[in-house]
Design an enzyme around this catalytic site. Structure first.
Site, short mmCIF file in Angstrom:
data_model
loop_
_atom_site.label_atom_id
_atom_site.label_comp_id
_atom_site.label_asym_id
_atom_site.label_seq_id
_atom_site.Cartn_x
_atom_site.Cartn_y
_atom_site.Cartn_z
N SER A 14 0.65 -1.24 0.16
CA SER A 14 0.21 0.01 0.05
C SER A 14 0.80 1.38 -0.06
O SER A 14 1.52 1.41 0.91
CB SER A 14 -0.96 0.05 1.23
OG SER A 14 -1.74 1.33 1.38
N HIS A 39 -1.30 -1.11 -4.26
CA HIS A 39 -2.52 -0.58 -3.64
C HIS A 39 -2.61 0.76 -3.32
O HIS A 39 -1.31 1.22 -2.95
CB HIS A 39 -2.87 -1.45 -2.40
CG HIS A 39 -4.20 -1.37 -1.74
ND1 HIS A 39 -5.47 -1.98 -2.18
CD2 HIS A 39 -4.59 -0.14 -0.73
CE1 HIS A 39 -6.43 -1.40 -1.47
NE2 HIS A 39 -5.98 -0.41 -0.49
N ASP A 41 -4.68 3.93 -1.98
CA ASP A 41 -5.82 4.71 -1.13
C ASP A 41 -6.13 5.82 -1.36
O ASP A 41 -5.17 6.75 -1.46
CB ASP A 41 -5.22 4.45 0.28
CG ASP A 41 -5.27 3.10 0.70
OD1 ASP A 41 -6.05 2.33 0.43
OD2 ASP A 41 -4.48 2.67 1.28
N MET A 43 -8.83 9.05 -0.35
CA MET A 43 -9.39 9.18 0.82
C MET A 43 -9.94 10.87 0.68
O MET A 43 -9.55 11.69 -0.05
CB MET A 43 -8.58 9.17 2.22
CG MET A 43 -7.88 7.84 2.48
SD MET A 43 -7.02 8.18 3.93
CE MET A 43 -6.58 6.38 4.00
N HIS A 73 -8.21 1.97 -4.45
CA HIS A 73 -9.34 1.59 -3.41
C HIS A 73 -9.90 3.32 -3.04
O HIS A 73 -9.14 4.13 -2.35
CB HIS A 73 -8.58 1.17 -1.92
CG HIS A 73 -9.39 1.05 -0.86
ND1 HIS A 73 -9.07 0.67 0.38
CD2 HIS A 73 -10.83 1.21 -0.69
CE1 HIS A 73 -9.95 0.49 1.18
NE2 HIS A 73 -11.23 0.95 0.65
N MET A 75 -12.00 5.33 -1.00
CA MET A 75 -12.69 5.78 0.18
C MET A 75 -13.23 7.14 0.17
O MET A 75 -12.83 8.18 0.61
CB MET A 75 -11.63 5.62 1.46
CG MET A 75 -11.51 4.11 1.57
SD MET A 75 -9.87 4.07 2.69
CE MET A 75 -8.73 4.00 1.61
N MET A 144 -12.46 -4.77 4.64
CA MET A 144 -11.64 -4.00 5.41
C MET A 144 -11.39 -4.70 6.80
O MET A 144 -12.33 -5.00 7.65
CB MET A 144 -12.22 -2.84 5.75
CG MET A 144 -12.43 -1.86 4.52
SD MET A 144 -10.65 -1.43 3.78
CE MET A 144 -9.73 -0.80 5.42
N ASP A 182 -7.44 -5.85 4.07
CA ASP A 182 -6.85 -4.44 4.05
C ASP A 182 -7.09 -3.93 5.24
O ASP A 182 -7.84 -3.63 5.73
CB ASP A 182 -7.67 -3.55 3.01
CG ASP A 182 -6.99 -2.16 2.94
OD1 ASP A 182 -5.90 -2.02 3.35
OD2 ASP A 182 -7.33 -1.29 2.20
C1 DX5 Z 1 -6.63 1.91 5.31
C2 DX5 Z 1 -6.21 1.91 4.00
C3 DX5 Z 1 -4.99 0.51 4.09
C4 DX5 Z 1 -3.76 1.07 4.67
C5 DX5 Z 1 -3.21 -0.28 5.29
O1 DX5 Z 1 -7.73 2.79 5.43
O2 DX5 Z 1 -7.24 1.24 3.42
O3 DX5 Z 1 -4.88 0.39 2.70
O4 DX5 Z 1 -2.83 1.52 3.82
O5 DX5 Z 1 -2.31 0.00 6.19
P1 DX5 Z 1 -1.43 -1.10 6.95
O6 DX5 Z 1 -1.12 -2.08 6.30
O7 DX5 Z 1 -0.62 -0.01 7.79
O8 DX5 Z 1 -2.49 -1.28 7.94
ZN ZN Z 2 -6.88 0.34 1.15
#
Ligand code: DX5
Ligand code: ZN
Length: 223
Positions: A14, A39, A41, A43, A73, A75, A144, A182
């Site tokens: 990630s 990956h 993310d 947000m 991903h 969010m 999640m 994840d």
């Molecule tokens: C959290 C993200 C994850 C995050 C995971 O909201 O969706 O993808 O990067 O991070 P770790 O592996 O550190 O829990």
């Molecule tokens: Zn994620």
């Protein structure tokens, strides 16, 4: 008859846990190991209480020559507004959450029409049932295993039954979607998730903090 689904394990580091002042370097480190997924993310400070990257981040990685499969991903409270932007920027998969109110079926169809793979994501408090209507329309279910928004949180073991439910639904429905986990994934939690039916492992903190990333990647490949 129910056939077992045994997809090869995939490790998806990630980018959120990478160096935000050198995202191309973090991405190249993944590619240099021979891994094929990254990956990413996204947000919005609304669906989750944090901000991260945008479409331009993906476009810039592509301009720097990244050939990684960008597992994106979203969010976002209104992901349907940004599908074209992420597809154009170079996303390979776009996963959207089931929780916000929008036309999920239309958004998933749009993702595929844009030439991307489609994923549906479920938060820890969301039951598997909420994603059931969309299983025929996705290539991946993202479970999640922490509350989304931040890296570095502890794995929630209570999500294992939900993984098993998606695995059972995959078998009974004849689906071939991947089951991705994840949040808080390291080798130990990944092994538990693998036993429950997961095959795709997002690892942020554990990957970027690993001293021997090659050994880390090999261990995941052998899960
Ligand atoms: C959290 C993200 C994850 C995050 C995971 O909201 O969706 O993808 O990067 O991070 P770790 O592996 O550190 O829990
Ligand atoms: Zn994620």
């Amino acid at each position: 008859m129910n056939f077992p689904v045994a997809l090869q394990p995939i490790l998806a580091p990630s980018l959120l846990a990478g160096d935000h002042a050198d995202l191309a370097g973090s991405s190249s480190a993944v590619e240099a190991l021979g891994l094929s997924w990254l990956h990413v993310d996204i947000m919005d400070g609304h669906f989750v209480p944090n901000l991260s990257f945008g479409p331009e981040t993906l476009a810039a990685l592509r301009r720097r020559g990244s050939r990684l499969f960008l597992d994106t991903h979203l969010m976002l409270s209104e992901p349907q507004k940004y599908l074209e932007a992420f597809a154009r920027a170079g996303a390979d998969r776009i996963s959207i959450h089931v929780e916000p109110p929008y036309d999920h079926a239309a958004a998933l169809a749009r993702i595929r029409a844009l030439g991307c793979c489609a994923g549906i994501a479920v938060n820890p408090d969301t039951p598997a049932d909420a994603a059931a209507p969309f299983l025929a329309a996705v290539d991946l279910v993202l479970v999640m295993t922490v509350q989304p928004g931040f890296g570095g949180q502890a794995f929630r073991r209570g999500m294992l039954p939900k993984i098993s439910t998606f695995d059972a639904l995959r078998r009974s429905g004849g689906f071939s979607y991947r089951i991705e986990v994840d949040g808080g994934i390291d080798l130990a939690s990944a092994a538990e998730c693998r036993a429950a039916g997961a095959d795709t492992f997002v690892a942020g903190t554990s990957f970027f903090k690993a001293r021997d990333k090659a050994a880390f990647a090999t261990a995941f490949a052998n899960l």
